[in-house]
Design a protein around this motif. Structure first.
Motif, short mmCIF file in Angstrom:
data_model
loop_
_atom_site.label_atom_id
_atom_site.label_comp_id
_atom_site.label_asym_id
_atom_site.label_seq_id
_atom_site.Cartn_x
_atom_site.Cartn_y
_atom_site.Cartn_z
N THR A 57 0.82 -1.21 0.00
CA THR A 57 0.00 0.00 0.00
C THR A 57 0.86 1.26 0.00
OG1 THR A 57 -1.92 -1.05 0.97
CG2 THR A 57 -1.63 1.27 1.48
N SER A 58 1.98 1.23 0.71
CA SER A 58 2.86 2.40 0.75
C SER A 58 3.43 2.68 -0.63
CB SER A 58 3.98 2.19 1.77
OG SER A 58 3.42 2.05 3.07
N TYR A 59 3.69 1.62 -1.40
CA TYR A 59 4.13 1.79 -2.79
C TYR A 59 3.02 2.49 -3.60
CZ TYR A 59 4.99 0.35 -7.64
OH TYR A 59 5.14 0.35 -9.01
N ILE A 101 8.81 5.26 2.07
CA ILE A 101 7.46 5.42 2.62
C ILE A 101 7.10 4.12 3.33
CG2 ILE A 101 5.04 5.97 2.13
CD1 ILE A 101 5.90 7.23 -0.48
N SER A 102 6.80 4.20 4.62
CA SER A 102 6.49 2.98 5.37
C SER A 102 5.65 3.31 6.60
CB SER A 102 7.80 2.30 5.80
OG SER A 102 7.51 1.18 6.61
N GLN A 103 4.50 2.73 6.66
CA GLN A 103 3.64 2.92 7.83
C GLN A 103 4.40 2.52 9.09
OE1 GLN A 103 1.44 2.38 11.11
NE2 GLN A 103 1.89 0.44 10.10
N SER A 104 4.89 1.27 9.11
CA SER A 104 5.52 0.71 10.31
C SER A 104 6.94 1.22 10.50
CB SER A 104 5.56 -0.81 10.19
OG SER A 104 6.36 -1.19 9.08
N GLY A 105 7.60 1.55 9.42
CA GLY A 105 9.02 1.90 9.51
C GLY A 105 9.90 0.69 9.77
N GLU A 106 9.35 -0.50 9.62
CA GLU A 106 10.11 -1.71 9.93
C GLU A 106 10.21 -2.68 8.75
OE1 GLU A 106 11.75 -1.86 12.62
OE2 GLU A 106 10.73 -0.34 13.85
N THR A 107 9.68 -2.33 7.61
CA THR A 107 9.64 -3.26 6.48
C THR A 107 11.06 -3.61 6.01
OG1 THR A 107 7.47 -2.48 5.86
CG2 THR A 107 8.75 -3.55 4.13
N ALA A 108 11.38 -4.91 6.09
CA ALA A 108 12.76 -5.35 5.82
C ALA A 108 13.17 -5.08 4.38
CB ALA A 108 12.89 -6.84 6.15
N ALA A 154 -4.78 -4.62 7.13
CA ALA A 154 -5.00 -3.85 5.90
C ALA A 154 -4.83 -2.37 6.19
CB ALA A 154 -6.39 -4.13 5.34
N SER A 155 -3.93 -1.74 5.48
CA SER A 155 -3.62 -0.33 5.73
C SER A 155 -4.68 0.58 5.09
CB SER A 155 -2.24 -0.04 5.13
OG SER A 155 -1.87 1.29 5.38
N THR A 156 -5.18 1.53 5.86
CA THR A 156 -6.19 2.46 5.32
C THR A 156 -5.78 3.90 5.62
OG1 THR A 156 -7.48 2.17 7.37
CG2 THR A 156 -8.13 0.84 5.46
N LYS A 240 -8.33 -8.09 -2.36
CA LYS A 240 -7.77 -9.45 -2.34
C LYS A 240 -7.22 -9.79 -0.96
CE LYS A 240 -4.13 -7.87 -5.37
NZ LYS A 240 -3.56 -8.02 -6.70
N GLU A 241 -6.63 -8.82 -0.33
CA GLU A 241 -5.99 -9.04 0.96
C GLU A 241 -6.97 -9.50 2.05
OE1 GLU A 241 -4.37 -5.33 2.32
OE2 GLU A 241 -3.08 -6.29 3.80
N ILE A 242 -8.14 -8.88 2.08
CA ILE A 242 -9.03 -9.24 3.21
C ILE A 242 -10.25 -10.06 2.82
CG2 ILE A 242 -8.27 -7.34 4.71
CD1 ILE A 242 -10.93 -5.97 4.10
C1 F6R Z 1 -1.72 -3.63 2.64
C2 F6R Z 1 -0.61 -3.50 3.57
C3 F6R Z 1 0.77 -3.83 3.10
C4 F6R Z 1 1.77 -2.77 3.58
C5 F6R Z 1 3.20 -3.18 3.23
C6 F6R Z 1 4.20 -2.10 3.61
O1 F6R Z 1 -2.91 -3.27 3.22
O2 F6R Z 1 -0.79 -3.12 4.69
O3 F6R Z 1 0.81 -3.93 1.70
O4 F6R Z 1 1.44 -1.57 3.00
O5 F6R Z 1 3.52 -4.37 3.87
O6 F6R Z 1 4.17 -1.86 4.98
P1 F6R Z 1 4.80 -0.55 5.59
O7 F6R Z 1 4.05 0.61 5.06
O8 F6R Z 1 4.70 -0.72 7.07
O9 F6R Z 1 6.25 -0.50 5.12
#
Ligand code: F6R
Length: 357
Positions: A57-59, A101-108, A154-156, A240-242
Motif C-alpha cells: 500500500t505504501s508503494y 514510505i512505510s507505515q511501520s518503519g520496519e519493512t525489511a 490492511a492499511s487504510t 484481495k488481501e481481506i
Molecule cells: C496492505 C498493507 C501492506 C503494507 C506493506 C508495507 O494493506 O498493509 O501492503 O502496505 O507491507 O508496509 P509498511 O508501510 O509498514 O512498510
C-alpha cells in the motif's frame, strides 16, 4: 481500543477525516509557509531526482506522490517496489534523494535498500507513522504521518496520511524553489476531510453494492486511467488481501491489449472516474466491458457523474482525488470480507509488519 467498532479496520477508515485535520494542524504555521524542517527542504532542493522506495500500500501511495512532486515541485521521480530495487538497481542520477514510505518503519525490504544506499553515501528521507522506527532512525530525515496507531493488517488511514504528507512536501519544495502555485494544500486537505466524512457516512450504500455484486464472485477488476489507475491498484490490493477475491487493478487503455479476454457474463468491474481529461475514455472502457457481460460499477466524482453511476464521490481538488476515491474502495473491501465471513483485521497468511526480506 476498538470502542464500539466491530473491527479496527472500520474504525481506522472512519478516523481518516480526523487524521487529515491533524496533519493540517501539525504541518501548518501561522503564515503561508509550511512547517517542514529546513534540512528536509534543503535536501529536496539539492537533489536532481527522487527515488521513492516502498512496499504494498505504501508503494501505491508513492505512485500518487510522484505526481505531486513532478507536477508541483518539478523534480523527476521514480517509484520502486523495495524488493525489486534491491536486486535490480536502476542507474542513479548524479544527486539522488531517496524517500522511504512505510507505515511501520520496519519493512525489511525497504530497510535493505536504505542500508545499501547509505553505504553509497546518498541522502534518505523516511515518511512513517512510527518516528522511532528502524527506517526513521537510519535515514537522515523523517516526516511523521500523525495517523495514530494502525492495528488492522490492511492499511487504510496510513495510505491517505502518506498521500497528504507527500502533497505537503511537494508544495513546500515548490515554495522553496520559488515556483508559482495556485494550490493551497491546507485548504484543499480541509475540503478532503469534509469529503471523507460524507463518504464514511455512506456505508449502507457500499454494503448494498457489495451484497448485489461481490457476494459470491471469485474475481473482480478495477479499471481507471491516470491518477485513478493508482487507486485501482490499491482498491484491488485491499479487496484481495481481506476478502480473498482475486482482484486486479488495470489501466483502462490496457484492456484491449489482453485483459478484456477475462471478462465474462457477470464479472464485476469497478471503474473509478475522477479525472476530467480521461472521463470520456474510461467511460468508453466501461461500455466495452459491459458489452461483454461485465457487471459494471462506476465510482465517479461530482461534476463528472452520469445517471447510471453506482456511486458519486464529493468534489475535491483533482490532484487529491485518491484521498476521496480510496474511501469507498476500502469500504468495498471491508464489506466484501465481512459478507464472506473473513477475519477482517487479521487476514490469513499476513502480518502487520513484514520484517523479513
Ligand atoms: C496492505 C498493507 C501492506 C503494507 C506493506 C508495507 O494493506 O498493509 O501492503 O502496505 O507491507 O508496509 P509498511 O508501510 O509498514 O512498510
Amino acid at each position: 481500543e476498538k470502542g464500539t467498532y466491530p473491527h479496527f479496520m472500520l474504525k481506522e477508515i472512519d478516523e481518516q477525516p480526523f487524521v487529515m485535520r491533524r496533519i493540517i494542524k501539525e504541518y501548518q504555521t501561522d503564515d503561508t509557509k509550511l512547517k517542514l524542517d529546513a534540512d528536509v527542504r534543503q535536501a529536496m532542493k539539492a537533489c536532481d531526482r527522487i527515488y521513492i522506495i516502498a512496499a504494498g500500500t505504501s508503494y501505491h501511495a508513492g505512485l500518487v506522490g510522484k505526481e505531486f512532486i513532478e507536477k508541483l515541485a518539478n523534480i523527476p521521480v521514480e517509484v520502486h517496489i523495495a524488493s525489486e530495487f534491491s536486486y535490480n538497481m536502476p542507474l542513479l542520477s548524479e544527486k539522488p534523494l531517496f524517500i522511504f514510505i512505510s507505515q511501520s518503519g520496519e519493512t525489511a525490504d525497504s530497510r535493505a535498500v536504505l542500508v545499501r544506499i547509505k553505504e553509497m553515501g546518498h541522502p534518505a528521507l523516511t515518511i512513517t507513522n512510527v518516528p522511532g522506527s528502524t527506517l526513521s532512525r537510519e535515514a537522515d530525515y523523517t516526516l511523521n504521518l500523525y495517523a495514530g496507531p494502525e492495528i488492522a493488517v490492511a492499511s487504510t488511514k496510513a495510505y491517505t496520511a502518506q498521500i497528504a504528507v507527500l502533497a505537503i512536501l511537494a508544495v513546500d519544495t515548490a515554495q522553496a524553489k520559488g515556483l508559482e502555485l495556485d494550490f493551497d494544500p491546507m485548504q484543499e486537505l480541509a475540503i478532503v476531510a469534509n469529503a471523507m466524512e460524507v463518504l464514511t457516512d455512506q456505508k449502507e450504500a457500499i454494503e448494498e453494492l457489495v451484497r448485489d455484486n461481490l457476494g459470491t464472485t471469485r474475481n473482480a477488476f478495477f479499471i481507471g486511467r491516470s491518477t485513478d489507475y493508482h487507486v485501482c491498484q490499491e482498491g484491488a490490493l485491499k479487496l484481495k488481501e481481506i476478502s480473498y477475491i482475486q482482484a486486479e487493478g488495470f489501466a483502462g487503455g490496457e484492456l484491449k491489449h489482453g485483459t478484456i479476454a477475462l471478462i465474462e457474463e457477470g464479472t464485476p468491474v469497478i471503474a473509478i472516474a475522477t479525472q476530467e481529461n480521461v472521463n470520456l475514455s474510461i467511460r468508453g472502457n466501461v461500455q466495452e466491458v459491459a458489452a461483454r457481460g461485465a457487471n459494471t460499477m462506476v465510482f465517479s466524482m461530482k461534476g463528472l457523474e452520469q445517471d447510471t453511476d453506482a456511486f458519486v464521490i464529493p468534489h475535491v481538488h483533482e490532484l487529491l482525488t485518491p484521498l476521496a476515491s480510496v474511501v469507498p474502495m476500502q469500504l468495498l473491501a471491508y464489506y466484501a470480507a465481512l459478507h464472506r465471513d473473513c477475519d477482517v483485521d487479521k487476514p490469513r497468511n499476513l502480518a502487520k509488519s513484514v520484517t523479513v526480506e
